[in-house]
Write an enzyme that holds these catalytic residues in place. Structure first.
Site, PDB file in Angstrom:
ATOM      1  N   HIS A 257       0.913  -1.142   0.000  1.00 54.17           N
ATOM      2  CA  HIS A 257       0.000   0.000   0.000  1.00 54.17           C
ATOM      3  C   HIS A 257       0.944   1.181   0.000  1.00 54.17           C
ATOM      4  O   HIS A 257       1.780   1.307   0.899  1.00 54.17           O
ATOM      5  CB  HIS A 257      -0.865  -0.022   1.265  1.00 54.17           C
ATOM      6  CG  HIS A 257      -1.887   1.072   1.348  1.00 54.17           C
ATOM      7  ND1 HIS A 257      -3.224   0.794   1.506  1.00 54.17           N
ATOM      8  CD2 HIS A 257      -1.782   2.418   1.318  1.00 54.17           C
ATOM      9  CE1 HIS A 257      -3.902   1.938   1.572  1.00 54.17           C
ATOM     10  NE2 HIS A 257      -3.033   2.934   1.460  1.00 54.17           N
TER      11      HIS A 257
ATOM     12  N   HIS B 202       3.145   4.143   0.559  1.00 48.35           N
ATOM     13  CA  HIS B 202       3.391   4.932   1.759  1.00 48.35           C
ATOM     14  C   HIS B 202       4.754   5.614   1.659  1.00 48.35           C
ATOM     15  O   HIS B 202       5.675   5.101   1.047  1.00 48.35           O
ATOM     16  CB  HIS B 202       3.299   4.093   3.034  1.00 48.35           C
ATOM     17  CG  HIS B 202       4.217   2.910   3.082  1.00 48.35           C
ATOM     18  ND1 HIS B 202       4.021   1.766   2.333  1.00 48.35           N
ATOM     19  CD2 HIS B 202       5.344   2.696   3.812  1.00 48.35           C
ATOM     20  CE1 HIS B 202       4.982   0.894   2.592  1.00 48.35           C
ATOM     21  NE2 HIS B 202       5.793   1.441   3.483  1.00 48.35           N
TER      22      HIS B 202
END
Length: 115
Positions: A99, A101
């Site tokens: 994800h 980041h």
């Protein structure tokens, strides 16, 4: 907003763990890393599931993530002394949570030049 039920960061975005936010914007959140590499180590993540920087197709979201990272640096006091902004893209680069980041890292002298 697309979410992945198996993604730890999507669960944090949903509030499943009660994670305290350092900062937030309409499409992103920032929270402390659970295994900090420096006194300040904050993760900036989009609210929607985007696996990596390579998969980010929304330039406005990219700008919002960078703006939130700058806000975090200012709020935590590392903007004045210097900080590192890092993202790992893909397994060979060391990405362990898929994800997107960004790591905002600072609060001490950081070793090793990256460029």
């Amino acid at each position: 907003m697309a979410m992945d039920d198996n993604c730890i960061f999507c669960k944090i975005v949903r509030g499943d763990f009660g994670t305290e936010l350092v900062a937030e914007s309409p499409n992103a959140i920032a929270f402390n890393d659970i295994s900090p590499a420096a006194p300040t180590h904050v993760l900036v993540v989009p609210r929607a599931h985007v696996a990596s920087l390579s998969e980010l197709d929304d330039p406005e979201l990219g700008a919002e993530l960078l703006t939130l990272a700058r806000t975090v640096a200012r709020q935590t006091g590392v903007a004045e002394t210097g900080f590192r902004l890092v993202t790992n893209d893909g397994e060979q680069a060391g990405q362990s949570v898929f994800h997107l980041h960004f790591h905002v890292i600072g609060g001490r002298a950081l070793s090793g030049s990256m460029g």
